[in-house]
Design an enzyme around this catalytic site. Structure first.
Site, mmCIF file in Angstrom:
data_model
loop_
_atom_site.group_PDB
_atom_site.id
_atom_site.type_symbol
_atom_site.label_atom_id
_atom_site.label_comp_id
_atom_site.label_asym_id
_atom_site.label_seq_id
_atom_site.Cartn_x
_atom_site.Cartn_y
_atom_site.Cartn_z
ATOM 1 N N GLU A 158 38.637 30.736 35.927
ATOM 2 C CA GLU A 158 39.424 31.396 36.972
ATOM 3 C C GLU A 158 40.849 30.861 37.124
ATOM 4 O O GLU A 158 41.165 30.186 38.116
ATOM 5 C CB GLU A 158 38.705 31.286 38.320
ATOM 6 C CG GLU A 158 37.366 31.981 38.351
ATOM 7 C CD GLU A 158 36.776 32.022 39.752
ATOM 8 O OE1 GLU A 158 37.368 31.470 40.683
ATOM 9 O OE2 GLU A 158 35.704 32.632 39.906
ATOM 10 N N GLU A 212 29.741 34.116 36.509
ATOM 11 C CA GLU A 212 29.349 33.613 37.831
ATOM 12 C C GLU A 212 29.092 34.778 38.760
ATOM 13 O O GLU A 212 29.880 35.738 38.786
ATOM 14 C CB GLU A 212 30.466 32.768 38.476
ATOM 15 C CG GLU A 212 30.575 31.361 37.982
ATOM 16 C CD GLU A 212 31.658 30.573 38.727
ATOM 17 O OE1 GLU A 212 31.936 30.871 39.913
ATOM 18 O OE2 GLU A 212 32.222 29.653 38.102
HETATM 19 C C1 GAL Z 1 34.146 30.176 41.886
HETATM 20 C C2 GAL Z 1 34.244 28.824 41.206
HETATM 21 C C3 GAL Z 1 32.996 28.013 41.341
HETATM 22 C C4 GAL Z 1 32.325 28.110 42.693
HETATM 23 C C5 GAL Z 1 32.251 29.553 43.167
HETATM 24 C C6 GAL Z 1 31.683 29.746 44.554
HETATM 25 O O1 GAL Z 1 35.402 30.665 42.155
HETATM 26 O O2 GAL Z 1 34.486 29.001 39.836
HETATM 27 O O3 GAL Z 1 33.298 26.707 40.988
HETATM 28 O O4 GAL Z 1 32.847 27.261 43.600
HETATM 29 O O5 GAL Z 1 33.519 30.143 43.117
HETATM 30 O O6 GAL Z 1 32.653 29.642 45.516
#
Ligand code: GAL
Length: 452
Positions: free
Chosen positions: A174, A364
């Site tokens: 990200e 994710e």
């Molecule tokens: C994403 C990040 C993760 C985690 C997730 C939940 O942006 O890559 O490390 O924190 O959000 O907030």
């Protein structure tokens, strides 16, 4: 153990080649921040005096993955996942970011990778998940042009060390997240603010992303290379022209800023959004367009929530504000993020329709809820519903022809949620931070049944 029926879909609906995994990141899970020669990262410094992080949370122990990785990988296996995504801490490999290699750091990730392979888990390695070595930040971090040299060396070392065993590589996690929160808004490490930091950080991250891809391609045989983008559907608050324009500006920033240069389209400079033209100054006559481009094998799409925005002339530069989900009385997670699976579907379709994206992996997706541990059980139905709805949305996109090949749930276990500290719990496994006891939540069992 509880079995929850999957009334609607099963993993089989995605086809036998679809891959399922779970993701973690070094800073959020490893702990052992000054063990075995590790150098300081910007997150070690940012959390030091406690004032910037909820609950004054520290990374010192986190979930102690550094010492408990064997047990944690057994959990990944027990829940039925076949892919494991984790990141490499740059400061563990190169304590001061550039100089001497720390053998013990190299060996730690060998142990993790070997354990994955022993258990039949396929490692997906993220090269940068936000924990820059502090020594490099002292020299300007992502605002310094030399970051590209420093990062290239780090990537080269990782490729040479692990390339014979690791085939799946994610260059950045990200870039919009760490450049905006860390170099524009000051909410994340290193806590810098303003366009003077943001613009160079954007440019150097975009360059590093492509250059990292090229290095892995050169050094790792049969590599499968991707990078990840946080994506949100941006919804205008009304049909008014000014709200539509505000939504367009936020869409450029949140969704287009990094993927377009990666796909070879250059920065998304738009007449309605003049400040990004400054990126062209770094970039006169687009001479960088080619260097920002890399032929990624997959795009890692990370999705959590949509945003609704309206025009607000009092906000500098973006002239827009978010109308929070709570104000709109929408269902939200413990982070206050709107739960909206349809928006996930639309986001996947939008990224696919770009053209030039060969394959999408959802790297994710997940949610934090206020879990309650009662008699050794965490009945986190809200999280199960979240996954159920989002998997359905993903299946719909897949059935409509999007080449989605895999999905990673965020995250294996409750961990350090950046400036929110340890309060939000995203895990499929509950972690008692005092005793480090792990308890599989019902959502974890749900996954196990789903993947069977
Ligand atoms: C994403 C990040 C993760 C985690 C997730 C939940 O942006 O890559 O490390 O924190 O959000 O907030």
């Amino acid at each position: 153990m509880l079995s929850i029926p999957h009334d609607i879909i099963t993993a089989k609906d995605f086809g036998k080649n679809f891959k399922w995994g779970v993701a973690i990141a070094a800073a959020q899970n490893e702990g052992a921040t000054d063990v075995d020669g590790k150098g300081k990262s910007i997150w070690d410094s940012f959390t030091k005096n406690g004032s910037k992080i909820k609950g004054a949370a520290k990374l010192t122990t986190a979930c102690d993955f550094y010492h408990r990785y064997k047990d944690d990988l057994l959990l990944v296996k027990a829940l039925g996942f076949s892919l494991f995504r984790f990141s490499i801490s740059w400061a563990r490999i190169l304590p001061d970011g550039t100089g001497k290699i720390n053998k013990e750091g190299i060996n730690f990730y060998h142990r993790v990778i070997d354990e994955c392979l022993k258990l039949g888990l396929i490692p997906y390695v993220t090269l940068y998940h936000w924990d820059l070595p502090q020594e490099l930040e002292n020299k300007g971090g992502w605002t310094n042009y030399f970051i590209n040299k420093w990062f290239s060396r780090f990537v080269t070392i990782c490729a040479e060390a692990y390339g014979s065993k690791v085939k799946h590589w994610i260059i950045l996690n990200e870039p919009f997240g760490f450049t905006t929160l860390g170099y524009m808004l000051g909410k994340h490490a290193p806590g810098k603010k303003g366009l003077g930091n943001f613009l160079p950080a954007i440019h150097h991250a975009a360059l590093a992303q492509a250059e990292g891809g090229r290095i892995i391609r050169r050094l790792v045989e049969q590599a499968h290379i991707g990078t990840t983008f946080s994506c949100s559907q941006v919804i205008p608050y009304s049909d008014k022209k000014e709200d539509l324009a505000a939504a367009n500006r936020i869409d450029i920033l949140m969704n287009r800023l990094f993927i377009e240069p990666a796909l070879g389209k250059g920065y998304p400079v738009d007449d309605s959004f003049k400040f990004l033209e400054k990126l062209q100054l770094h970039n006169k006559t687009w001479k960088y367009t080619e260097r920002l481009h890399f032929d990624f094998d997959f795009i890692g799409l990370q999705y959590y929530f949509p945003v609704v925005v309206k025009h607000n002339s009092y906000i500098p530069i973006i002239q827009a504000t978010e109308v929070k989900a709570t104000v709109r009385k929408m269902p939200v997670t413990a982070m206050g993020w709107e739960i909206n699976a349809d928006s996930f579907y639309r986001t996947i379709k939008k990224i696919w329709l770009y053209g030039g994206v060969k394959e999408i992996l959802i790297t994710e997706n997940g949610a934090a809820f206020k879990d309650e541990l009662k008699n050794g059980i965490i009945d986190d139905r809200a999280r199960i519903n979240y996954f159920n709805q989002h998997l359905q949305a993903m299946l719909k996109a897949k059935k409509e022809g999007v080449n989605i090949k895999g999905y990673f749930a965020w995250t294996l276990m409750d961990n350090f949620e950046w400036s929110e500290g340890y309060h939000p719990r995203f895990g499929l496994v509950h972690v008692d931070l005092k005793t480090q006891l792990r308890t599989i939540k019902n959502s974890g069992y749900w996954w196990r049944d789903f993947l069977q």
